[in-house]
Design a protein around this motif. Structure first.
Motif, PDB file in Angstrom:
ATOM      1  N   VAL A 264       0.814  -1.218   0.000  1.00 59.82           N
ATOM      2  CA  VAL A 264       0.000   0.000   0.000  1.00 59.82           C
ATOM      3  C   VAL A 264       0.850   1.272   0.000  1.00 59.82           C
ATOM      4  O   VAL A 264       0.556   2.218  -0.753  1.00 59.82           O
ATOM      5  CB  VAL A 264      -0.997  -0.002   1.174  1.00 59.82           C
ATOM      6  CG1 VAL A 264      -1.648   1.378   1.347  1.00 59.82           C
ATOM      7  CG2 VAL A 264      -2.077  -1.047   0.930  1.00 59.82           C
ATOM      8  N   PRO A 265       1.920   1.374   0.827  1.00 57.51           N
ATOM      9  CA  PRO A 265       2.746   2.592   0.774  1.00 57.51           C
ATOM     10  C   PRO A 265       3.304   2.863  -0.628  1.00 57.51           C
ATOM     11  O   PRO A 265       3.334   4.013  -1.073  1.00 57.51           O
ATOM     12  CB  PRO A 265       3.871   2.299   1.773  1.00 57.51           C
ATOM     13  CG  PRO A 265       3.261   1.329   2.736  1.00 57.51           C
ATOM     14  CD  PRO A 265       2.371   0.466   1.908  1.00 57.51           C
ATOM     15  N   ARG A 266       3.722   1.818  -1.344  1.00 59.22           N
ATOM     16  CA  ARG A 266       4.219   2.000  -2.706  1.00 59.22           C
ATOM     17  C   ARG A 266       3.086   2.476  -3.620  1.00 59.22           C
ATOM     18  O   ARG A 266       3.278   3.333  -4.467  1.00 59.22           O
ATOM     19  CB  ARG A 266       4.805   0.680  -3.221  1.00 59.22           C
ATOM     20  CG  ARG A 266       5.323   0.726  -4.646  1.00 59.22           C
ATOM     21  CD  ARG A 266       6.535   1.649  -4.772  1.00 59.22           C
ATOM     22  NE  ARG A 266       7.690   1.119  -4.091  1.00 59.22           N
ATOM     23  CZ  ARG A 266       8.627   0.375  -4.670  1.00 59.22           C
ATOM     24  NH1 ARG A 266       8.530   0.073  -5.942  1.00 59.22           N
ATOM     25  NH2 ARG A 266       9.658  -0.051  -3.985  1.00 59.22           N
ATOM     26  N   TYR A 267       1.891   1.919  -3.405  1.00 61.78           N
ATOM     27  CA  TYR A 267       0.726   2.321  -4.207  1.00 61.78           C
ATOM     28  C   TYR A 267       0.418   3.809  -4.019  1.00 61.78           C
ATOM     29  O   TYR A 267       0.100   4.525  -4.977  1.00 61.78           O
ATOM     30  CB  TYR A 267      -0.482   1.480  -3.802  1.00 61.78           C
ATOM     31  CG  TYR A 267      -1.777   1.880  -4.471  1.00 61.78           C
ATOM     32  CD1 TYR A 267      -2.148   1.347  -5.696  1.00 61.78           C
ATOM     33  CD2 TYR A 267      -2.631   2.802  -3.872  1.00 61.78           C
ATOM     34  CE1 TYR A 267      -3.325   1.721  -6.310  1.00 61.78           C
ATOM     35  CE2 TYR A 267      -3.815   3.182  -4.487  1.00 61.78           C
ATOM     36  CZ  TYR A 267      -4.160   2.631  -5.701  1.00 61.78           C
ATOM     37  OH  TYR A 267      -5.329   3.025  -6.296  1.00 61.78           O
ATOM     38  N   LEU A 268       0.534   4.283  -2.792  1.00 55.12           N
ATOM     39  CA  LEU A 268       0.178   5.669  -2.477  1.00 55.12           C
ATOM     40  C   LEU A 268       1.215   6.666  -2.981  1.00 55.12           C
ATOM     41  O   LEU A 268       0.887   7.813  -3.270  1.00 55.12           O
ATOM     42  CB  LEU A 268      -0.019   5.831  -0.967  1.00 55.12           C
ATOM     43  CG  LEU A 268      -1.206   5.068  -0.361  1.00 55.12           C
ATOM     44  CD1 LEU A 268      -1.194   5.200   1.154  1.00 55.12           C
ATOM     45  CD2 LEU A 268      -2.531   5.564  -0.935  1.00 55.12           C
ATOM     46  N   THR A 269       2.464   6.226  -3.078  1.00 52.16           N
ATOM     47  CA  THR A 269       3.540   7.178  -3.387  1.00 52.16           C
ATOM     48  C   THR A 269       4.058   7.093  -4.820  1.00 52.16           C
ATOM     49  O   THR A 269       4.805   7.964  -5.247  1.00 52.16           O
ATOM     50  CB  THR A 269       4.726   6.960  -2.427  1.00 52.16           C
ATOM     51  OG1 THR A 269       5.200   5.607  -2.555  1.00 52.16           O
ATOM     52  CG2 THR A 269       4.305   7.213  -0.981  1.00 52.16           C
ATOM     53  N   SER A 270       3.681   6.040  -5.559  1.00 54.37           N
ATOM     54  CA  SER A 270       4.249   5.848  -6.896  1.00 54.37           C
ATOM     55  C   SER A 270       3.147   5.730  -7.946  1.00 54.37           C
ATOM     56  O   SER A 270       2.422   4.735  -7.986  1.00 54.37           O
ATOM     57  CB  SER A 270       5.137   4.603  -6.929  1.00 54.37           C
ATOM     58  OG  SER A 270       5.521   4.303  -8.256  1.00 54.37           O
ATOM     59  N   SER A 271       3.057   6.717  -8.811  1.00 58.10           N
ATOM     60  CA  SER A 271       2.073   6.654  -9.898  1.00 58.10           C
ATOM     61  C   SER A 271       2.437   5.542 -10.880  1.00 58.10           C
ATOM     62  O   SER A 271       1.552   4.888 -11.452  1.00 58.10           O
ATOM     63  CB  SER A 271       1.988   7.996 -10.627  1.00 58.10           C
ATOM     64  OG  SER A 271       3.247   8.347 -11.174  1.00 58.10           O
ATOM     65  N   ASP A 272       3.740   5.305 -11.096  1.00 62.54           N
ATOM     66  CA  ASP A 272       4.152   4.225 -11.990  1.00 62.54           C
ATOM     67  C   ASP A 272       3.726   2.869 -11.436  1.00 62.54           C
ATOM     68  O   ASP A 272       3.303   1.982 -12.190  1.00 62.54           O
ATOM     69  CB  ASP A 272       5.672   4.240 -12.190  1.00 62.54           C
ATOM     70  CG  ASP A 272       6.109   5.301 -13.188  1.00 62.54           C
ATOM     71  OD1 ASP A 272       5.232   5.852 -13.895  1.00 62.54           O
ATOM     72  OD2 ASP A 272       7.314   5.586 -13.256  1.00 62.54           O
ATOM     73  N   PHE A 273       3.834   2.696 -10.124  1.00 65.57           N
ATOM     74  CA  PHE A 273       3.401   1.443  -9.515  1.00 65.57           C
ATOM     75  C   PHE A 273       1.898   1.249  -9.706  1.00 65.57           C
ATOM     76  O   PHE A 273       1.437   0.150 -10.038  1.00 65.57           O
ATOM     77  CB  PHE A 273       3.740   1.419  -8.023  1.00 65.57           C
ATOM     78  CG  PHE A 273       3.261   0.173  -7.326  1.00 65.57           C
ATOM     79  CD1 PHE A 273       4.022  -0.981  -7.342  1.00 65.57           C
ATOM     80  CD2 PHE A 273       2.038   0.151  -6.665  1.00 65.57           C
ATOM     81  CE1 PHE A 273       3.579  -2.138  -6.722  1.00 65.57           C
ATOM     82  CE2 PHE A 273       1.586  -1.004  -6.045  1.00 65.57           C
ATOM     83  CZ  PHE A 273       2.362  -2.148  -6.069  1.00 65.57           C
ATOM     84  N   ARG A 274       1.129   2.313  -9.507  1.00 65.29           N
ATOM     85  CA  ARG A 274      -0.323   2.200  -9.674  1.00 65.29           C
ATOM     86  C   ARG A 274      -0.670   1.822 -11.108  1.00 65.29           C
ATOM     87  O   ARG A 274      -1.540   0.981 -11.356  1.00 65.29           O
ATOM     88  CB  ARG A 274      -1.005   3.516  -9.287  1.00 65.29           C
ATOM     89  CG  ARG A 274      -0.944   3.815  -7.797  1.00 65.29           C
ATOM     90  CD  ARG A 274      -1.900   4.929  -7.403  1.00 65.29           C
ATOM     91  NE  ARG A 274      -1.541   6.216  -7.982  1.00 65.29           N
ATOM     92  CZ  ARG A 274      -0.689   7.072  -7.436  1.00 65.29           C
ATOM     93  NH1 ARG A 274      -0.080   6.765  -6.290  1.00 65.29           N
ATOM     94  NH2 ARG A 274      -0.417   8.240  -8.007  1.00 65.29           N
ATOM     95  N   LEU A 275       0.010   2.409 -12.061  1.00 60.99           N
ATOM     96  CA  LEU A 275      -0.251   2.075 -13.460  1.00 60.99           C
ATOM     97  C   LEU A 275       0.195   0.651 -13.791  1.00 60.99           C
ATOM     98  O   LEU A 275      -0.487  -0.074 -14.516  1.00 60.99           O
ATOM     99  CB  LEU A 275       0.472   3.063 -14.372  1.00 60.99           C
ATOM    100  CG  LEU A 275      -0.141   4.457 -14.487  1.00 60.99           C
ATOM    101  CD1 LEU A 275       0.821   5.405 -15.176  1.00 60.99           C
ATOM    102  CD2 LEU A 275      -1.458   4.400 -15.247  1.00 60.99           C
ATOM    103  N   ALA A 276       1.312   0.245 -13.230  1.00 57.82           N
ATOM    104  CA  ALA A 276       1.881  -1.053 -13.574  1.00 57.82           C
ATOM    105  C   ALA A 276       1.088  -2.202 -12.983  1.00 57.82           C
ATOM    106  O   ALA A 276       0.807  -3.198 -13.666  1.00 57.82           O
ATOM    107  CB  ALA A 276       3.335  -1.128 -13.101  1.00 57.82           C
ATOM    108  N   PHE A 277       0.714  -2.089 -11.719  1.00 57.75           N
ATOM    109  CA  PHE A 277       0.176  -3.244 -11.012  1.00 57.75           C
ATOM    110  C   PHE A 277      -1.241  -3.072 -10.465  1.00 57.75           C
ATOM    111  O   PHE A 277      -1.816  -4.031  -9.975  1.00 57.75           O
ATOM    112  CB  PHE A 277       1.098  -3.609  -9.847  1.00 57.75           C
ATOM    113  CG  PHE A 277       2.480  -4.011 -10.290  1.00 57.75           C
ATOM    114  CD1 PHE A 277       2.686  -5.180 -11.007  1.00 57.75           C
ATOM    115  CD2 PHE A 277       3.574  -3.225  -9.992  1.00 57.75           C
ATOM    116  CE1 PHE A 277       3.953  -5.551 -11.415  1.00 57.75           C
ATOM    117  CE2 PHE A 277       4.854  -3.590 -10.402  1.00 57.75           C
ATOM    118  CZ  PHE A 277       5.036  -4.764 -11.111  1.00 57.75           C
ATOM    119  N   ALA A 278      -1.791  -1.887 -10.536  1.00 62.26           N
ATOM    120  CA  ALA A 278      -3.099  -1.681  -9.905  1.00 62.26           C
ATOM    121  C   ALA A 278      -4.096  -0.978 -10.823  1.00 62.26           C
ATOM    122  O   ALA A 278      -5.063  -0.385 -10.355  1.00 62.26           O
ATOM    123  CB  ALA A 278      -2.925  -0.875  -8.613  1.00 62.26           C
ATOM    124  N   SER A 279      -3.869  -1.065 -12.134  1.00 58.94           N
ATOM    125  CA  SER A 279      -4.772  -0.393 -13.078  1.00 58.94           C
ATOM    126  C   SER A 279      -6.000  -1.229 -13.390  1.00 58.94           C
ATOM    127  O   SER A 279      -6.945  -0.747 -14.013  1.00 58.94           O
ATOM    128  CB  SER A 279      -4.026  -0.071 -14.378  1.00 58.94           C
ATOM    129  OG  SER A 279      -3.612  -1.275 -15.007  1.00 58.94           O
TER     130      SER A 279
END
Length: 303
Positions: A264-279
């Motif tokens: 979750v901390p990575r999800y909240l702080t990284s837009s690239d992470f959200r696009l890569a793994f949580a889109s």
């Protein structure tokens, strides 16, 4: 080339979720269904390993280099067939997984491969690693083909005359958008659901990686050291493989839920992470379906 940080972002970050979903010695590359989609994922991966073994002439005592060994699925297969497998990876989590199972794996940059470092091999196999050999920056600077030729030369240096290289890789497909559009998608997110948007998601999942332009570029760059023996497209097989992966990763369990919470901390702080793994989108599957990507099984012989 994708560096260790890039590879760790893609593979080490999701290591435990992947192993819980697929098994400790799971294979994270396209399986081989050959149109028979009644096969289980394990059966199709076994079929691929048997095909690889046939193409490289695997036999007891023969030394095989697994160039980008992942979680050790092929190394384990080579060991069970009586061969001697050596693997290299840039993922620290994959290295640890291989060594937990007693496999001979090393944290090593393939660009530095020499016969002196690991000795000679009877055959080399690379399942998916070629996708990470050129970065977008390398492509922009016009270095893509020089990098590929250098890698082939290094692999050839570790093989005898007539030694086999089995190379399985994604490439840009026949309906790929223009290079200019693809490069632009790396810097600014295109409109949703366009071809460029899916490629942008893919670039966030695999940072530092730029694919070959069709199998022709791969074969051309290999030509000074290797001749092509066979080429087979596995695009539809990869679509089914990804479908099976997604189904298994999506199955809920307490352990997986706890691991995902830790991200979750990575999800909240990284837009690239959200696009890569949580889109909520399987970008690579869509790219294969739209033929923006293709996938090839290439067998080469030195000489």
């Amino acid at each position: 080339m994708a560096d260790r940080g890039d590879i760790d972002f893609t593979y080490s970050l999701t290591d435990r979720v992947f192993r819980l979903s697929m098994g400790e010695l799971a294979d994270f590359s396209g399986a081989k269904y050959d149109g028979d989609f009644s096969l289980t994922l394990e059966q199709a991966q076994q079929r691929k390993h048997e095909y690889v073994a046939e193409q490289i002439g695997l036999a007891p005592g023969r030394r095989v280099l697994d160039f980008g060994c992942g979680w050790g699925a092929l190394l384990d297969f080579v060991r069970r067939q009586g061969g001697v497998g050596v693997g290299v990876t840039l993922s620290s989590a994959q290295l640890a997984a291989c060594r937990r199972h007693g496999l001979d794996a090393h944290l090593f940059d393939g660009r530095e491969l020499t016969r002196e470092r690991f000795g000679a091999f009877d055959a080399v196999v690379s399942l998916g690693a070629f996708e990470h050999f050129c970065s977008p920056e390398d492509y922009r600077a016009g270095r893509q083909e020089d990098l590929y030729r250098s890698i082939f030369e290094r692999i050839a240096s570790a093989l005898p005359e007539g030694g086999r290289l089995y190379l399985q890789t994604m490439v840009y497909g026949r309906k790929m958008i223009s290079p200019e559009e693809a490069v632009a998608a790396l810097d600014q997110l295109p409109p949703k659901d366009t071809d460029a948007w899916y490629l942008a998601l893919l670039s966030r999942q695999f940072p530092g990686s730029w694919l070959p332009w069709g199998q022709e570029q791969v074969v051309r760059c290999a030509a000074p050291a290797f001749r092509l023996l066979s080429s087979v497209s596995g695009r539809l097989d990869y679509v089914e493989t990804i479908t099976q992966w997604n189904a298994r990763i999506g199955r809920r369990s307490v352990r997986k839920s706890l691991l995902k919470l830790a991200l979750v901390p990575r999800y909240l702080t990284s837009s690239d992470f959200r696009l890569a793994f949580a889109s909520g989108v399987s970008a690579n599957k869509v790219c294969f379906e739209r033929e923006l990507l293709d996938h090839y099984r290439l067998v080469f012989e030195k000489g």
